[in-house]
Design an enzyme around this catalytic site. Sequence first.
Site, mmCIF file in Angstrom:
data_model
loop_
_atom_site.group_PDB
_atom_site.id
_atom_site.type_symbol
_atom_site.label_atom_id
_atom_site.label_comp_id
_atom_site.label_asym_id
_atom_site.label_seq_id
_atom_site.Cartn_x
_atom_site.Cartn_y
_atom_site.Cartn_z
ATOM 1 C CE LYS A 117 -5.727 -1.595 -5.606
ATOM 2 N NZ LYS A 117 -5.169 -0.616 -6.277
ATOM 3 C CE LYS A 159 -10.968 -4.822 -13.632
ATOM 4 N NZ LYS A 159 -10.042 -3.812 -13.130
ATOM 5 C CD GLU A 201 -12.872 -1.173 -13.534
ATOM 6 O OE1 GLU A 201 -13.264 -1.406 -12.377
ATOM 7 O OE2 GLU A 201 -11.728 -0.774 -13.782
ATOM 8 C CB ILE A 204 -11.111 6.298 -17.077
ATOM 9 C CG1 ILE A 204 -12.468 6.125 -16.380
ATOM 10 C CG2 ILE A 204 -10.739 7.772 -17.122
ATOM 11 C CD1 ILE A 204 -12.368 5.877 -14.927
ATOM 12 C CE LYS A 237 1.337 9.462 -7.345
ATOM 13 N NZ LYS A 237 0.916 9.506 -5.938
ATOM 14 C CD GLU A 289 -3.807 2.946 -4.576
ATOM 15 O OE1 GLU A 289 -4.036 1.895 -5.211
ATOM 16 O OE2 GLU A 289 -2.703 3.219 -4.099
ATOM 17 C CG ASN A 291 -1.381 6.112 -1.236
ATOM 18 O OD1 ASN A 291 -1.555 4.905 -1.409
ATOM 19 N ND2 ASN A 291 -1.105 6.928 -2.212
ATOM 20 N NE ARG A 293 2.340 5.284 1.304
ATOM 21 C CZ ARG A 293 2.503 5.996 0.198
ATOM 22 N NH1 ARG A 293 2.989 7.218 0.276
ATOM 23 N NH2 ARG A 293 2.174 5.517 -0.979
ATOM 24 N NE ARG A 339 7.847 11.038 -6.587
ATOM 25 C CZ ARG A 339 7.141 10.037 -6.059
ATOM 26 N NH1 ARG A 339 7.677 8.828 -5.960
ATOM 27 N NH2 ARG A 339 5.914 10.243 -5.644
#
Lengths: 451, 78
Positions: A117, A159, A201, A204, A237, A289, A291, A293, A339
């Site tokens: 990250k 945090k 931070e 949102i 998702k 982030e 991914n 792949r 899905r």
Amino acid sequence: MTIQRLFIANRGEIAVRIIKAAKCLGIRTIQAYSEADANMLAVQMADESVCIGAAQASESYLNIAGVVAAAIEASADAVHPGYGFLSESPEFARAVEDAGLKFVGPSADTIERMGDKVSARQAAQAAGVPVVPGSKGRIESVDEAVEVAAKIGYPVMVKAAAGGGGKGIRIADTEDELRSLAPQAQQEAAAAFGDGGLYVERAIKSPRHIEVQIVGDGNKAVHFYERECSIQRRRQKVWEEAGADCLDEETRENLCMAAVALAESVSYRGAGTLEYLYDETTKEFFFIEMNTRIQVEHPVTEMITGVDLVQEMIRVSGGAPLSLTQDQITKTGHAIEVRLNAEDPFLHFMPWPGKVEGLKIPVGDGIRFDHFMYEGYQIPPFYDSLIGKLIVHGTDRADAIAKMASALEGLEIKGIKTTIPLHKALAADACVASGDFHTQWLEPWLDAGNL
Amino acid sequence: MAQVLSPLPGTFYTKPSPEAEVFKSEGAAVAVGDTIALVEVMKTFIEIKSEIAGTFTSYLIEDGTPVQAGQALAEVAG
């Protein structure tokens, strides 16, 4: 050297998808399978197959040494990792590279860099991609937190700098709130981690999840527009769309070009997705982030662009340059994927492995069903509950939703419980129709008994 | 003697985590609703609870191995 013998180190619907793409490219396929997967559709479709171990994934699909040894033994010249399992393991990619085989994806170094990250955030910032504004490092005092918050803008999330798991997280809308909440967060962080250091931070609230599909050849990268994947349950998702109708043209262009800039800055090879949080009220997007792949929801992008992403990622991983330039990639209409999981949506989504007693698949223009079932197939209990993906392509969003509703009526999977009823309810929902949802929307909707 | 059966197929575990102690050892008291084992099915861990009170006799399956629905997992003396 182009790829000639592709070893597929995955299972289920994505293995079937990879075999189809490889066949179109004239590549011979070697399917890996566990002892529990000897009857799976991909084994029947592949040119060759090889058992790589016991049912438990740790002894088969997650066993790096075993998978690499099987690929070498089968004289494969490349390995496709699919998604999940070892697809984002730098150790696996490195072991494949070290064995002299091609890894269908980025280099081990890129996976490592984008998988962390902190280094991914640094790479994004270096490429000029917005990240969630936050403190540069740890913050020791309340005054310091107030100073940082004034710069990044309220609301802010405070945090613990150490650890995770939601401990010590507070959201403050104003400076007064921050002054009263920061000491609590500090105490909680100190109690939980023995370290009262904080991190501040921008919070949102109710963000949308927007992501951009890219493919790179190690030199140049192109984007295939965005997807909107805000309808999620437990961070998984459930319903995905291409494109995101909430974006205006300018924001879309910025979002997509930022993704290309980041991909090119890390010399990205293969298919990848940059995930962003999008704040609809301020029209700001923030990289969260990458991914490294192919993703489950790639078909919606294929539907609107007409490009076979799995073929393209195999080609570039074989050493070919991108087959398309950015201006050759256009989009038409709107696509939606749902899905289908072997779960009972009326019983807390309890997994439901079982035998497929009957299968009726909807057909028609703009309807696609990616899956790995056949009548009499026993779905094993050892892996993910995803059994298929129903994808539709319409002229616009409203047309796509209507098409999804009718395609769902034509889909029947007998013998097991599935999430079809959830998708039928979503396709008929007024908020879904108006596009009025975000990442925190589905769970309260379910809790309220909308199903 | 009563057998605790698996309601679902999956992977059987006698411990809450690999480093932890077993849920029940031989001779331990068992109350109705006590968790005896876990069965992992499609990445979800299902707690297997005792429907009777008594004394734990033994596990019938090795930790970390596949089980079928309806298979006997453990024995409890009522």
